[in-house]
Design an enzyme around this catalytic site. Sequence first.
Site, mmCIF file in Angstrom:
data_model
loop_
_atom_site.group_PDB
_atom_site.id
_atom_site.type_symbol
_atom_site.label_atom_id
_atom_site.label_comp_id
_atom_site.label_asym_id
_atom_site.label_seq_id
_atom_site.Cartn_x
_atom_site.Cartn_y
_atom_site.Cartn_z
ATOM 1 C CB SER A 185 2.448 -9.745 -5.280
ATOM 2 O OG SER A 185 1.030 -9.730 -5.213
ATOM 3 C CE LYS A 188 2.538 -3.186 -1.857
ATOM 4 N NZ LYS A 188 2.381 -2.094 -2.798
ATOM 5 C CD GLU A 242 2.229 5.341 -0.050
ATOM 6 O OE1 GLU A 242 3.165 5.952 0.486
ATOM 7 O OE2 GLU A 242 2.392 4.392 -0.850
HETATM 8 C C1 LIG Z 1 0.073 -8.458 -2.041
HETATM 9 C C2 LIG Z 1 0.041 -7.217 -2.875
HETATM 10 N N1 LIG Z 1 0.216 -7.325 -4.202
HETATM 11 C C3 LIG Z 1 0.196 -6.236 -4.996
HETATM 12 C C4 LIG Z 1 -0.050 -4.969 -4.488
HETATM 13 C C5 LIG Z 1 -0.136 -3.827 -5.444
HETATM 14 O O1 LIG Z 1 0.960 -2.979 -5.407
HETATM 15 P P1 LIG Z 1 2.023 -2.955 -6.567
HETATM 16 O O2 LIG Z 1 1.296 -2.839 -7.846
HETATM 17 O O3 LIG Z 1 2.873 -1.782 -6.263
HETATM 18 O O4 LIG Z 1 2.790 -4.223 -6.507
HETATM 19 C C6 LIG Z 1 -0.235 -4.815 -3.113
HETATM 20 C C7 LIG Z 1 -0.481 -3.481 -2.535
HETATM 21 O O5 LIG Z 1 -0.811 -3.280 -1.420
HETATM 22 C C8 LIG Z 1 -0.190 -5.977 -2.284
HETATM 23 O O6 LIG Z 1 -0.373 -5.873 -0.970
#
Ligand SMILES: Cc1ncc(COP(=O)(O)O)c(C=O)c1O
Lengths: 408, 271
Positions: free
Chosen positions: A389, A100, A122
């Site tokens: 992620s 993020k 948000e």
């Molecule tokens: C570690 C992590 N992965 C994935 C996501 C999902 O978001 P996005 O689909 O936008 O990557 C989040 C959302 O808070 C997250 O914290």
Amino acid sequence: MALTEQELRTLDYEPDTGGHFGDYGGRYVSETLMAALNELDQSYKKLKNDPDFQCEFDTDLASFVGRPSPLYHADRWSKAISGAQIYFKREDLNHTGAHKINNTIGQALLAKYSGKPRVIAETGAGQHGVASATVAARLGLECVVYMGAEDIERQSPNVYRMKLLGATVVPVESGSRTLKDALSEAMRDWVTNVDDTFYIIGTVAGPAPYPQLVRDFNAVVGREVKWQSKEIFGKYPDALVACVGGGSNAIGLFYPFLREAEVAIYGVEAAGRGLSTNEHAAPLCSGRPGVLHGAKTYLMDNNDGQIAHTHSVSAGLDYPGVGPEHAYLKDIGRANYVGATDEEALAAFHEVSQVEGIIPALETAHALAYTKKLAASMRSDQTIVCNMSGRGDKDIFTVAKMEGISLT
Amino acid sequence: MSYTRIQQRMEVLKTSGRKALIPYIVAGDPALTVTVPAMHAIVEAGADIIELGMPFSDPFADGPVNQRGAERAINSGTTLADVLKAVSEFRNDDCDTPIVLMGYLNPVIAMGEAIFCEAAAAAGVDGLLIVDMPPEEEGALVQSAKMAGLDLIYLAAPTTTDERLQIIGKATSGYLYYVSLKGITGSSKLDTASVSKRVVHMRQHVTVPICVGFGIRTAQDAAAISSTADGSIVGTVLVSQVEELVDQPEKIPSALKAILEPMRQAMDANG
Ligand SMILES: Cc1ncc(COP(=O)(O)O)c(C=O)c1O
């Protein structure tokens, strides 16, 4: 509407001037927001090619975030599965613990260059709120984060983190008290305070130009994987896997590979208690096109068009909509969207923690669960890059609680 | 093309030198049984046009009061088909008062744009105001609305540029809904002087009547706004009143009437 491989190789994958990806996206907002979105569109178009802006962005990614993040060979896990070689793109090692931050740095710099002293955001899991509060602190911007009251309960460490960083966290009590309601509330704030406020949106959802600019800021992930994979194993990966909430970490990985049609792409949605139940958060797997939060996209609603209450063990995937570009990639057949249940994600959470020494975020655990299945169906000379992620520190309380363990 | 009920009403008001009073309530709030009696009471109080809210779960352009109104309506089981049923029931006793359905796009998409427009016209609806559909995104709904003879009412805001005003001015029919302030419904910072200036300015780009909503709470507000605008749209005060009376729904029609009557008088005294 699936396109041929030749067409997929030559598409430019850019939205039209109205921000449409095929039929999806656009600006389905009240007139009160149009001027702000047009202004954002203009300033983004200008700054995108501004060397000072790009240089500041790149410098921050290197020295504040710690990029490039490594591409790591999950050797033991690959052997245990005895299929494809699995690599993790280590976004969990970024400052603040998830992908993020890439996007929030980009947007906060846009705020700074547009002279807006106040930013709002948000958040669902709290990761985007923490990333926004972090960047706001660093740039000296006032920061207000909207968060569903239910999410505040299940992600209390991140709430405290945001407060430590000087942000104000506003609980949202309306609707289902989760991410979708926080997003509505942030839009309301923006409409009211548009003169001095920049809205840092947390994913590739929302009205144009947000899906495009959030993608562009996250695309650093896929660009790095392109050279890292050549360097480490001499070719592009055979498959990419990422979890999809709104879809920002996924599109960040996928986007630079869209024209490389030989690279298979899998987005993993939260199948909650199962896609055949109503308790999931998988609009691409089992929703339909509609309009939510300013964009036309796949979403989950009832027969009467009321937005459904979603369920996922992970707050960050618990959203009834999805970024419009994913809706487009699904329809043209460039990407596949699949689901992983709560149970599968939790199993992967534990397995990767123990086999690789990496505690993944619960969101990421969905991508890992599917990676395992996919790897098992592939040869050992093939490779998968799974987007790690985020890290799971924020989730240990949730997991412990579900397993009946008290941490206090 | 023949005149719609909205256009006729606006003509009549213009020739008699009066301004439109346009109340907004949410259909099905707190229950569908209240809606039709409330609509009749609103007309008795002197309303010229009724804006009837189609409840939506995620009304991000509305404030907390209107969102709670929509939540009450959804919780009481109100569907889009029910909203249309209420309109045709109202039409049994009132063939004159124009009705505008106001809401968000997703429920309409769920029903199907063409089916919705035909059913709405058949029920006696005269116009549609879809909050999250600016002229740039007009698609199936616009075609279907035109075929069904429904007016499509668009919004303009304080931040709308002259360039966009021209586009909106061309797209809108029946009237233009001017959102009086930067914010959501139910905000309290109405500045009547600056609204008047804007209305005068907008007339350079817009030929249809201009009605003003968001933030009108009192009879003075309504009178001040309609001294320059062609109509005053009153919503949040009414939805608040409904909220106060959720446990005594039988009192809602007369309570709404009591709020609107002084507005009507103050607006008429203007002329
Ligand atoms: C570690 C992590 N992965 C994935 C996501 C999902 O978001 P996005 O689909 O936008 O990557 C989040 C959302 O808070 C997250 O914290």
